[in-house]
Design a protein around this motif. Structure first.
Motif, PDB file in Angstrom:
ATOM      1  N   SER A   8      77.212 111.689 -31.563  1.00 47.71           N
ATOM      2  CA  SER A   8      78.394 111.759 -30.703  1.00 47.71           C
ATOM      3  C   SER A   8      77.959 112.173 -29.292  1.00 47.71           C
ATOM      4  O   SER A   8      76.828 112.613 -29.085  1.00 47.71           O
ATOM      5  N   VAL A   9      78.858 111.977 -28.330  1.00 47.51           N
ATOM      6  CA  VAL A   9      78.558 112.331 -26.945  1.00 47.51           C
ATOM      7  C   VAL A   9      79.693 113.182 -26.378  1.00 47.51           C
ATOM      8  O   VAL A   9      80.823 113.132 -26.865  1.00 47.51           O
ATOM      9  N   TYR A  10      79.365 113.954 -25.351  1.00 47.28           N
ATOM     10  CA  TYR A  10      80.335 114.864 -24.741  1.00 47.28           C
ATOM     11  C   TYR A  10      79.998 114.852 -23.251  1.00 47.28           C
ATOM     12  O   TYR A  10      78.877 115.184 -22.870  1.00 47.28           O
ATOM     13  N   SER A  11      80.964 114.426 -22.426  1.00 46.94           N
ATOM     14  CA  SER A  11      80.614 114.221 -21.020  1.00 46.94           C
ATOM     15  C   SER A  11      81.743 114.579 -20.071  1.00 46.94           C
ATOM     16  O   SER A  11      82.918 114.457 -20.410  1.00 46.94           O
ATOM     17  N   VAL A  12      81.359 114.996 -18.878  1.00 47.70           N
ATOM     18  CA  VAL A  12      82.331 115.366 -17.847  1.00 47.70           C
ATOM     19  C   VAL A  12      82.968 114.124 -17.231  1.00 47.70           C
ATOM     20  O   VAL A  12      84.053 114.187 -16.660  1.00 47.70           O
ATOM     21  N   ILE A  13      82.293 112.991 -17.347  1.00 47.93           N
ATOM     22  CA  ILE A  13      82.783 111.736 -16.763  1.00 47.93           C
ATOM     23  C   ILE A  13      82.166 110.588 -17.562  1.00 47.93           C
ATOM     24  O   ILE A  13      81.022 110.713 -18.025  1.00 47.93           O
ATOM     25  N   PRO A  14      82.873 109.467 -17.755  1.00 50.17           N
ATOM     26  CA  PRO A  14      82.226 108.354 -18.459  1.00 50.17           C
ATOM     27  C   PRO A  14      81.024 107.875 -17.649  1.00 50.17           C
ATOM     28  O   PRO A  14      81.086 107.857 -16.418  1.00 50.17           O
ATOM     29  N   PRO A  15      79.924 107.501 -18.315  1.00 44.32           N
ATOM     30  CA  PRO A  15      78.727 107.105 -17.562  1.00 44.32           C
ATOM     31  C   PRO A  15      78.982 105.961 -16.578  1.00 44.32           C
ATOM     32  O   PRO A  15      78.422 105.960 -15.479  1.00 44.32           O
ATOM     33  N   GLU A  16      79.856 105.025 -16.966  1.00 43.44           N
ATOM     34  CA  GLU A  16      80.152 103.908 -16.054  1.00 43.44           C
ATOM     35  C   GLU A  16      80.825 104.415 -14.777  1.00 43.44           C
ATOM     36  O   GLU A  16      80.539 103.941 -13.679  1.00 43.44           O
ATOM     37  N   GLY A  17      81.738 105.377 -14.938  1.00 46.00           N
ATOM     38  CA  GLY A  17      82.439 105.951 -13.782  1.00 46.00           C
ATOM     39  C   GLY A  17      81.481 106.712 -12.887  1.00 46.00           C
ATOM     40  O   GLY A  17      81.533 106.630 -11.664  1.00 46.00           O
ATOM     41  N   CYS A  18      80.570 107.439 -13.518  1.00 48.49           N
ATOM     42  CA  CYS A  18      79.557 108.194 -12.783  1.00 48.49           C
ATOM     43  C   CYS A  18      78.678 107.239 -11.983  1.00 48.49           C
ATOM     44  O   CYS A  18      78.393 107.474 -10.804  1.00 48.49           O
ATOM     45  N   ALA A  19      78.276 106.129 -12.627  1.00 45.34           N
ATOM     46  CA  ALA A  19      77.419 105.149 -11.956  1.00 45.34           C
ATOM     47  C   ALA A  19      78.153 104.503 -10.780  1.00 45.34           C
ATOM     48  O   ALA A  19      77.556 104.237  -9.731  1.00 45.34           O
ATOM     49  N   ALA A  20      79.443 104.261 -10.949  1.00 47.10           N
ATOM     50  CA  ALA A  20      80.232 103.655  -9.875  1.00 47.10           C
ATOM     51  C   ALA A  20      80.268 104.576  -8.659  1.00 47.10           C
ATOM     52  O   ALA A  20      80.196 104.115  -7.516  1.00 47.10           O
ATOM     53  N   ILE A  21      80.359 105.888  -8.897  1.00 44.81           N
ATOM     54  CA  ILE A  21      80.410 106.836  -7.785  1.00 44.81           C
ATOM     55  C   ILE A  21      79.026 107.017  -7.169  1.00 44.81           C
ATOM     56  O   ILE A  21      78.852 106.952  -5.959  1.00 44.81           O
ATOM     57  N   LEU A  22      78.019 107.191  -8.026  1.00 45.04           N
ATOM     58  CA  LEU A  22      76.665 107.491  -7.547  1.00 45.04           C
ATOM     59  C   LEU A  22      75.988 106.294  -6.891  1.00 45.04           C
ATOM     60  O   LEU A  22      75.423 106.390  -5.809  1.00 45.04           O
ATOM     61  N   TRP A  23      76.048 105.162  -7.583  1.00 36.46           N
ATOM     62  CA  TRP A  23      75.285 104.005  -7.120  1.00 36.46           C
ATOM     63  C   TRP A  23      76.176 102.808  -6.806  1.00 36.46           C
ATOM     64  O   TRP A  23      75.690 101.701  -6.638  1.00 36.46           O
ATOM     65  N   ARG A  24      77.501 103.044  -6.800  1.00 32.47           N
ATOM     66  CA  ARG A  24      78.481 101.970  -6.579  1.00 32.47           C
ATOM     67  C   ARG A  24      78.236 100.785  -7.504  1.00 32.47           C
ATOM     68  O   ARG A  24      78.359  99.634  -7.117  1.00 32.47           O
ATOM     69  N   ASP A  25      77.820 101.074  -8.731  1.00 29.46           N
ATOM     70  CA  ASP A  25      77.478 100.018  -9.673  1.00 29.46           C
ATOM     71  C   ASP A  25      77.730 100.481 -11.108  1.00 29.46           C
ATOM     72  O   ASP A  25      76.883 101.149 -11.709  1.00 29.46           O
ATOM     73  N   PRO A  26      78.899 100.120 -11.661  1.00 28.42           N
ATOM     74  CA  PRO A  26      79.231 100.567 -13.023  1.00 28.42           C
ATOM     75  C   PRO A  26      78.232 100.066 -14.060  1.00 28.42           C
ATOM     76  O   PRO A  26      78.105 100.647 -15.135  1.00 28.42           O
ATOM     77  N   ALA A  27      77.476  99.011 -13.725  1.00 28.13           N
ATOM     78  CA  ALA A  27      76.496  98.476 -14.677  1.00 28.13           C
ATOM     79  C   ALA A  27      75.323  99.428 -14.877  1.00 28.13           C
ATOM     80  O   ALA A  27      74.525  99.254 -15.802  1.00 28.13           O
ATOM     81  N   LYS A  28      75.199 100.419 -14.000  1.00 30.49           N
ATOM     82  CA  LYS A  28      74.111 101.387 -14.169  1.00 30.49           C
ATOM     83  C   LYS A  28      74.502 102.538 -15.093  1.00 30.49           C
ATOM     84  O   LYS A  28      73.969 103.646 -14.987  1.00 30.49           O
ATOM     85  N   GLY A  29      75.438 102.266 -15.999  1.00 30.03           N
ATOM     86  CA  GLY A  29      75.841 103.255 -17.004  1.00 30.03           C
ATOM     87  C   GLY A  29      74.671 103.875 -17.750  1.00 30.03           C
ATOM     88  O   GLY A  29      74.652 105.087 -17.962  1.00 30.03           O
ATOM     89  N   PRO A  30      73.679 103.056 -18.166  1.00 32.03           N
ATOM     90  CA  PRO A  30      72.543 103.645 -18.886  1.00 32.03           C
ATOM     91  C   PRO A  30      71.820 104.737 -18.086  1.00 32.03           C
ATOM     92  O   PRO A  30      71.491 105.794 -18.641  1.00 32.03           O
ATOM     93  N   GLN A  31      71.602 104.491 -16.783  1.00 32.36           N
ATOM     94  CA  GLN A  31      70.937 105.518 -15.960  1.00 32.36           C
ATOM     95  C   GLN A  31      71.812 106.765 -15.855  1.00 32.36           C
ATOM     96  O   GLN A  31      71.340 107.899 -15.928  1.00 32.36           O
ATOM     97  N   ALA A  32      73.132 106.546 -15.675  1.00 34.52           N
ATOM     98  CA  ALA A  32      74.058 107.668 -15.550  1.00 34.52           C
ATOM     99  C   ALA A  32      74.119 108.464 -16.854  1.00 34.52           C
ATOM    100  O   ALA A  32      74.168 109.694 -16.844  1.00 34.52           O
ATOM    101  N   ALA A  33      74.090 107.749 -17.987  1.00 34.91           N
ATOM    102  CA  ALA A  33      74.134 108.431 -19.284  1.00 34.91           C
ATOM    103  C   ALA A  33      72.948 109.377 -19.424  1.00 34.91           C
ATOM    104  O   ALA A  33      73.082 110.493 -19.931  1.00 34.91           O
ATOM    105  N   ALA A  34      71.775 108.936 -18.943  1.00 37.10           N
ATOM    106  CA  ALA A  34      70.587 109.788 -19.005  1.00 37.10           C
ATOM    107  C   ALA A  34      70.745 110.997 -18.081  1.00 37.10           C
ATOM    108  O   ALA A  34      70.451 112.126 -18.469  1.00 37.10           O
ATOM    109  N   ALA A  35      71.258 110.753 -16.873  1.00 42.56           N
ATOM    110  CA  ALA A  35      71.390 111.836 -15.893  1.00 42.56           C
ATOM    111  C   ALA A  35      72.403 112.888 -16.353  1.00 42.56           C
ATOM    112  O   ALA A  35      72.229 114.078 -16.104  1.00 42.56           O
ATOM    113  N   LEU A  36      73.464 112.447 -17.012  1.00 43.39           N
ATOM    114  CA  LEU A  36      74.554 113.359 -17.387  1.00 43.39           C
ATOM    115  C   LEU A  36      74.219 114.266 -18.568  1.00 43.39           C
ATOM    116  O   LEU A  36      74.934 115.224 -18.839  1.00 43.39           O
TER     117      LEU A  36
END
Ligand SMILES: [Zn+2]
Lengths: 277, 324
Positions: B225-253
């Motif tokens: 299971s996962v527990y997160s402050v923000i969905p990885p896709e949303g995080c990627a959209a804010i950080l890198w303006r690219d929701p497709a970078k969800g995998p990178q955001a998932a690692a960072a979060l």
């Protein structure tokens, strides 16, 4: 942000431009009107020093808990740089300042969030300071006043930020059991993780006119907008109509409103303090 | 990187299908020699499959965990409730304006002992998903939860919450009915209780939507299971303006159960059966039940006031900063 009107290429410190109606204002008049535009009534964002100066008795604010500062527990991309830039820009350690002050002579416990520091986002330090402000009020019998200004939880501290929502809310519960009034003021903007925690469960909630107040960010809301939203969606006015806050208070009336509320809701604390003394 | 669990699990599913077909062939084969050789091949495939699943599931990265946590074959809250409790009577309504099928709640019997259960329920097909609103609770859902928490306090029932939500409902109507207030009030209510509370995150622990019912004495997470402050896709959209970078955001979060445990934010990670919870929902439920009983019993050893205080203290120390 506030744009100084260029005159001959150089910004003229005597004039400022309203960010809303773009009219030119005399800086001295603008400051005297607490940074509210005299033409359109736009309430410009304040930094924490201005907020304290406009609200509490002169020179009564004593900042506390200055020793805690943020770490980068997740080693999150670009967080250390962004955090340092925010510190350099604002002179703050993190997005929330807490302390004690007098309000018409009565002691209050205070926390002020400053949007200029990483969007006022709540990480470990901001959550800790809000919690300490609430605990100080609960333990010392002082009403608590918190000025909110935040985009929400700070994603760079991951789950630790989410935990601050629960931690701060627990401290509100403590205030309730001790009979200590807690007043939250929503200023522009009060959003997401902050709105969905300590901000929304205050005994009394005030807001500045037109402040952005909402749960979901603009992007998410737009996607989820099955039904057409009203024009003033996610503003203080919309939230007021929804019954989620007590009063929209123009900035020039904020101090006097808080003075009355602290006197009326915190009257029992004053009497108890007298009995003890 | 796979975009969905279906895509990620495809090679495994194909192997499983291949084995099924072989089994069918074996069943109808009359020639003894051919039957034996087919059986041998099936056995080889099964061993290959076992190894394959083992390798894939023992090395799940943060993004794969997100995909597995969202898998539609994973046991959902009602599956767990039905398997863990001897009895469950679903109650409904916020007693104000409506009900919310993203939240299921009511009294249940855990090994003969009454407990109050509140959980978030996903749907498996289009109709169910609509009915459950993708497990995104509305203000009515959190207010229904508060009713249950208050009832649990009145009747001295321990509380179990089961978390599985992508987020709280972000819609216009939820905003107008105070979704933020409802989440905060739900946490506030949990902090006022003097009965034990145990929360189990079985799939997605989606930010405010999750913590709204997870202000517990003990928080447990299933292994994938996962527990997160923000969905990885949303995080990627804010950080890198690219929701497709969800995998990178998932690692960072650092949103996995293992990271949450390392950070000291959850008490226990419950191991999932071989190949994930969806391969053996019954065993998954048994393990959840064992952990639930153990933690409830530990918390219940304290006095009511101490239980409330322990919950406060649990959250009070969360946060990482330097200085005093
Ligand atoms: Zn203006």
């Amino acid at each position: 942000m506030l744009v100084r009107k260029p005159a001959g290429g150089q910004p003229n410190p005597n004039f400022v431009q309203c960010v809303n109606c773009k009219k030119t204002l005399f800086t001295a008049e603008f400051e005297a009107s607490l940074r509210v535009c005299q033409y359109c009534g736009h309430h410009h964002r304040l930094n924490w020093r201005q907020r304290v100066a406009f609200t509490f008795d002169a020179d009564s604010f004593v900042e506390t808990d200055t020793g805690i500062s943020s770490l980068d527990p997740l080693e999150f991309p670009e967080y250390a740089e962004k955090h340092q830039q925010a510190q350099a820009k604002t002179g703050m350690v993190d997005s929330v300042i807490c302390g004690t002050a007098l309000l018409d002579g009565r002691p209050v416990s205070v926390a002020v969030s400053d949007f200029h520091f990483m969007g006022g986002s709540m990480g470990s330090v901001s959550g800790e300071k809000v919690t300490r402000a609430l605990e100080r009020g609960a333990n010392e019998g002082m009403p608590v006043i918190i000025f909110c200004a935040s985009g929400g939880a700070r994603m760079q501290e991951g789950l630790l930020s989410l935990m601050q929502m629960a931690k701060t809310t627990a401290a509100v519960e403590l205030c309730r059991t001790r009979g200590v009034p807690y007043i939250a003021v929503f200023t522009d903007p009060t959003m997401a993780g902050v709105l969905a925690s300590y901000a929304s469960v205050a005994d009394v909630i005030l807001a500045e006119p037109k402040a952005l107040v909402g749960f979901a960010g603009a992007r998410v809301s737009k996607q989820a907008q099955v039904h057409k939203a009203p024009d003033d969606f996610q503003t203080a006015e919309f939230v007021f109509r929804s019954g989620m806050l007590d009063r929209i208070v123009p900035r020039r009336e904020m101090r006097s409103t808080l003075v009355s509320l602290v006197r009326l809701l915190g009257g029992h604390l004053h009497l108890e303090a007298k009995k003890v003394g | 990187m796979a975009k969905s669990w279906k895509e990620w699990e495809k090679p495994i599913l194909e192997l499983e299908e291949g084995i099924d077909k072989l089994e069918q062939l074996i069943a109808v084969e009359r020639d003894v020699e051919k039957k034996a050789s087919l059986a041998l091949r099936a056995q080889e495939y099964r061993e290959k499959l076992h190894k394959f699943i083992d390798v894939r599931y023992s090395r799940l990265g943060p993004w794969e965990k997100v995909l597995v946590a969202r898998a539609e074959t994973r046991p959902y809250t009602l599956d767990i409730i039905n398997a863990v409790f001897d009895e469950f009577v679903e109650l409904d309504g916020d007693r104000r304006i409506g009900t919310d099928h993203a939240v299921v709640a009511g009294p249940a019997s855990l090994e003969g002992r009454p407990v109050m259960v509140v959980g978030q329920q996903k749907g498996r097909n289009i109709q169910e998903r609509g009915y459950r609103n993708f497990a995104m609770a509305k203000p009515e859902g959190y207010r229904k939860a508060i009713r249950m928490f208050e009832m649990a306090e009145r009747f001295r029932m321990p509380v179990v919450t089961i978390v599985d939500t992508p987020a709280a409902d972000p819609g216009v109507e939820s905003e107008s009915r105070g979704i933020s207030e409802a989440i905060a009030a739900s946490m506030l209510s949990m902090f006022s209780l003097t009965v034990p509370i145990v929360s189990v995150i079985i799939g997605e622990g989606g930010s405010g939507g999750a913590i709204g019912i997870a202000a517990a004495n003990r928080v447990l997470m299933l292994e994938h299971s996962v527990y997160s402050v923000i969905p990885p896709e949303g995080c990627a959209a804010i950080l890198w303006r690219d929701p497709a970078k969800g995998p990178q955001a998932a690692a960072a979060l650092k949103l996995t159960a293992q990271s949450a445990h390392e950070l000291g934010l959850v008490e226990e990670v419950i191991p999932e059966p071989f190949g994930g919870a969806h391969r053996d929902p019954g065993e998954t439920a048994d393990r959840i039940k064992e952990a639930m009983l153990r933690h409830l019993a530990e918390v219940a050893m304290s006095s009511p006031e101490a239980i409330k205080q322990a919950r406060y203290d649990r959250f009070r120390i969360l946060g990482r900063f330097s200085g005093q």
